[in-house]
Write a protein that holds these residues in place. Structure first.
Motif, PDB file in Angstrom:
ATOM      1  N   ALA B 124      17.902 -13.162   7.754  1.00  0.00           N
ATOM      2  CA  ALA B 124      17.016 -13.976   8.593  1.00  0.00           C
ATOM      3  C   ALA B 124      16.814 -15.373   7.994  1.00  0.00           C
ATOM      4  O   ALA B 124      16.897 -16.380   8.704  1.00  0.00           O
ATOM      5  N   PHE B 125      16.570 -15.450   6.693  1.00  0.00           N
ATOM      6  CA  PHE B 125      16.344 -16.771   6.092  1.00  0.00           C
ATOM      7  C   PHE B 125      17.601 -17.641   6.155  1.00  0.00           C
ATOM      8  O   PHE B 125      17.529 -18.830   6.468  1.00  0.00           O
ATOM      9  N   LYS B 126      18.746 -17.036   5.875  1.00  0.00           N
ATOM     10  CA  LYS B 126      19.978 -17.829   5.870  1.00  0.00           C
ATOM     11  C   LYS B 126      20.344 -18.311   7.268  1.00  0.00           C
ATOM     12  O   LYS B 126      20.769 -19.455   7.454  1.00  0.00           O
ATOM     13  N   ALA B 127      20.171 -17.434   8.244  1.00  0.00           N
ATOM     14  CA  ALA B 127      20.516 -17.837   9.613  1.00  0.00           C
ATOM     15  C   ALA B 127      19.544 -18.899  10.128  1.00  0.00           C
ATOM     16  O   ALA B 127      19.938 -19.811  10.862  1.00  0.00           O
ATOM     17  N   ALA B 128      18.278 -18.802   9.728  1.00  0.00           N
ATOM     18  CA  ALA B 128      17.300 -19.797  10.181  1.00  0.00           C
ATOM     19  C   ALA B 128      17.634 -21.171   9.611  1.00  0.00           C
ATOM     20  O   ALA B 128      17.463 -22.201  10.272  1.00  0.00           O
ATOM     21  N   GLU B 129      18.120 -21.169   8.392  1.00  0.00           N
ATOM     22  CA  GLU B 129      18.528 -22.425   7.763  1.00  0.00           C
ATOM     23  C   GLU B 129      19.647 -23.079   8.583  1.00  0.00           C
ATOM     24  O   GLU B 129      19.682 -24.290   8.770  1.00  0.00           O
ATOM     25  N   MET B 130      20.513 -22.242   9.082  1.00  0.00           N
ATOM     26  CA  MET B 130      21.672 -22.737   9.814  1.00  0.00           C
ATOM     27  C   MET B 130      21.355 -23.057  11.279  1.00  0.00           C
ATOM     28  O   MET B 130      21.788 -24.069  11.807  1.00  0.00           O
ATOM     29  N   TYR B 131      20.601 -22.180  11.932  1.00  0.00           N
ATOM     30  CA  TYR B 131      20.394 -22.309  13.380  1.00  0.00           C
ATOM     31  C   TYR B 131      18.995 -22.788  13.789  1.00  0.00           C
ATOM     32  O   TYR B 131      18.707 -22.936  14.965  1.00  0.00           O
ATOM     33  N   GLY B 132      18.093 -22.921  12.819  1.00  0.00           N
ATOM     34  CA  GLY B 132      16.739 -23.351  13.161  1.00  0.00           C
ATOM     35  C   GLY B 132      15.775 -22.189  13.282  1.00  0.00           C
ATOM     36  O   GLY B 132      14.590 -22.325  13.019  1.00  0.00           O
ATOM     37  N   ASN B 133      16.295 -21.047  13.682  1.00  0.00           N
ATOM     38  CA  ASN B 133      15.458 -19.841  13.747  1.00  0.00           C
ATOM     39  C   ASN B 133      16.330 -18.605  13.656  1.00  0.00           C
ATOM     40  O   ASN B 133      17.535 -18.666  13.935  1.00  0.00           O
ATOM     41  N   ALA B 134      15.731 -17.485  13.272  1.00  0.00           N
ATOM     42  CA  ALA B 134      16.461 -16.215  13.243  1.00  0.00           C
ATOM     43  C   ALA B 134      15.472 -15.066  13.288  1.00  0.00           C
ATOM     44  O   ALA B 134      14.447 -15.078  12.601  1.00  0.00           O
ATOM     45  N   VAL B 135      15.788 -14.096  14.126  1.00  0.00           N
ATOM     46  CA  VAL B 135      14.895 -12.961  14.354  1.00  0.00           C
ATOM     47  C   VAL B 135      15.688 -11.665  14.169  1.00  0.00           C
ATOM     48  O   VAL B 135      16.708 -11.469  14.826  1.00  0.00           O
ATOM     49  N   PRO B 136      15.230 -10.766  13.276  1.00  0.00           N
ATOM     50  CA  PRO B 136      15.937  -9.488  13.107  1.00  0.00           C
ATOM     51  C   PRO B 136      15.716  -8.594  14.325  1.00  0.00           C
ATOM     52  O   PRO B 136      14.602  -8.530  14.858  1.00  0.00           O
ATOM     53  N   ALA B 137      16.772  -7.938  14.745  1.00  0.00           N
ATOM     54  CA  ALA B 137      16.680  -7.087  15.933  1.00  0.00           C
ATOM     55  C   ALA B 137      17.516  -5.836  15.736  1.00  0.00           C
ATOM     56  O   ALA B 137      18.488  -5.829  14.976  1.00  0.00           O
ATOM     57  N   VAL B 138      17.119  -4.774  16.398  1.00  0.00           N
ATOM     58  CA  VAL B 138      17.862  -3.510  16.361  1.00  0.00           C
ATOM     59  C   VAL B 138      18.047  -3.003  17.792  1.00  0.00           C
ATOM     60  O   VAL B 138      17.260  -3.335  18.680  1.00  0.00           O
ATOM     61  N   PRO B 139      19.092  -2.199  18.002  1.00  0.00           N
ATOM     62  CA  PRO B 139      19.317  -1.668  19.351  1.00  0.00           C
ATOM     63  C   PRO B 139      18.197  -0.704  19.742  1.00  0.00           C
ATOM     64  O   PRO B 139      17.493  -0.180  18.876  1.00  0.00           O
ATOM     65  N   ALA B 162      15.139  -4.490  20.210  1.00  0.00           N
ATOM     66  CA  ALA B 162      13.762  -4.542  19.714  1.00  0.00           C
ATOM     67  C   ALA B 162      13.725  -5.491  18.524  1.00  0.00           C
ATOM     68  O   ALA B 162      14.603  -5.443  17.665  1.00  0.00           O
ATOM     69  N   THR B 163      12.747  -6.362  18.491  1.00  0.00           N
ATOM     70  CA  THR B 163      12.690  -7.326  17.391  1.00  0.00           C
ATOM     71  C   THR B 163      11.730  -6.863  16.301  1.00  0.00           C
ATOM     72  O   THR B 163      10.809  -6.086  16.537  1.00  0.00           O
TER      73      THR B 163
END
Lengths: 237, 237
Positions: B124-139, B162-163
């Motif tokens: 989540a932290f790495k993706a937010a750095e790259m995309y501005g935001n990141a939210v963990p989700a599961v099926p 589900a987030t």
């Protein structure tokens, strides 16, 4: 007092091959609190209504294994065995052939949901008798998002619910539904009946009524089963 | 190797009053495997990144209790305390005031999700750095239905997820989002950021990362934490 006027059947679908369990024993046969998962599920229905007829659907390869397990655990409950088909749809259809009284109510239950309560079972059977069908459901606790082609969007989780089993139907309705062609989008029996134009009636499920599909779920089920304090909560949907 | 270029903060929201736990101890302070739930959550972030700054948001009434617990458990991790607001939205907003470096990434985590893995946190932290935001989700594993005014209809569960938390954001984006007016439909931070027109980026969460909201969840969390075999599975969404 509500009189029980219709005969009851339950088709217990134990057709999975347990591929996700990293275990040679199919998941419905794995031990939970000292007994195979599937026996817990069967017992729950018989404890709730001793007159219910149990139809267990198994892959042909597992029938012998089931018989050995019954001998090992001294399990001698009256259970009819039907054979699994290619998909869950085909398995339920095979099980339905053992339902010989059309003026009855039939439930379809996942063998790997041993934590269903009598309250959920009775709610579903009684409502199906009244409305033609009944599906146990629980609220969704996490925030949910809808996945679209290039993005996802937040949706209001209070407008959704998760369904469980047993899903119960007047037998004539379910049999008619299962004369339809198979479609890969069917993930439960409610969808098959709905495809015929019926409206689905929801009843309160119990939050602990999880589907055991992996090692994590077996650990959770074991813990809930052994819990000292009563943790079974019937969620209002 | 990806270089960590931005300072990291995490706002841990422990604002619940535990009304659903039938227990005078607020749920974030309840003991799990010998330690308050909230300490497990804090430790998970510090183990993952020792340089992360922790901002813990607590109701004013619980601050003294927290200090007593820290003394009791010898817990002396560097944690800044912010005070809860009227709703989760207001609590996060209060926590954000302690984020003094705008060129950073900030995560918002539910104190009652102690089973988050380092893998989920880093994703989540790495993706937010790259995309501005990141939210963990599961099926979503159960069949789901959408509830309409007079009926419910089946929906394709594979189109939903589900987030979880931590939900991570570039600090400037999250701060700007929290200048918006509060709306009662906001159930997570992604919805607040999305209301500003941002697209949300999803990363894989871990299925065990449950939110402890009742006694059942505490039993489940305890069992998963004590499990001998590795049960932590990162679901592909």
């Amino acid at each position: 007092m509500t009189e029980i006027s219709h005969k009851r059947y339950v088709i217990i679908v134990g057709g999975g091959n347990g591929a996700r369990m990293n275990n040679p024993v199919p998941k419905q046969f794995m031990k939970l609190d000292g007994k195979p998962v599937i026996m817990h599920s069967i017992n729950k229905f018989l404890e709730t209504d001793p007159s219910i007829e149990i139809i267990l659907v198994l892959p042909e390869d597992h029938v012998k294994f089931w018989e050995v397990m019954c001998a090992e655990y001294g399990f001698n409950k009256p259970v009819k065995i039907a054979l699994s088909g290619e998909t869950r749809f085909h398995s339920v259809k095979n099980g339905l052939q053992f339902v010989d009284d059309d003026n009855s109510v039939v439930g379809v239950h996942d063998a790997v949901r041993p934590l269903v309560t009598s309250k959920t079972i009775l709610a579903a059977f009684k409502a199906a008798e009244m409305y033609g069908n009944a599906v146990p459901a629980v609220p969704i606790n996490d925030s949910i998002r809808q996945i679209e082609t290039t993005r996802s969007i937040a949706v209001d989780r209070s407008r959704y619910c998760a369904t469980q089993t047993p899903q119960c139907f007047r037998t004539d309705i379910l049999k008619k539904a299962y004369t339809q062609d198979y479609h890969y989008t069917y993930t439960d029996d409610a969808m098959v009946v709905e495809a015929m134009g019926e409206h689905i009636h929801l009843v309160d499920g119990n939050a602990e009524n999880l589907k055991i599909t992996g090692p994590k779920d077996l650990i959770i089920a074991e813990a809930l089963m052994k819990a000292d304090s009563p943790v079974f909560i019937h969620s209002k949907i």
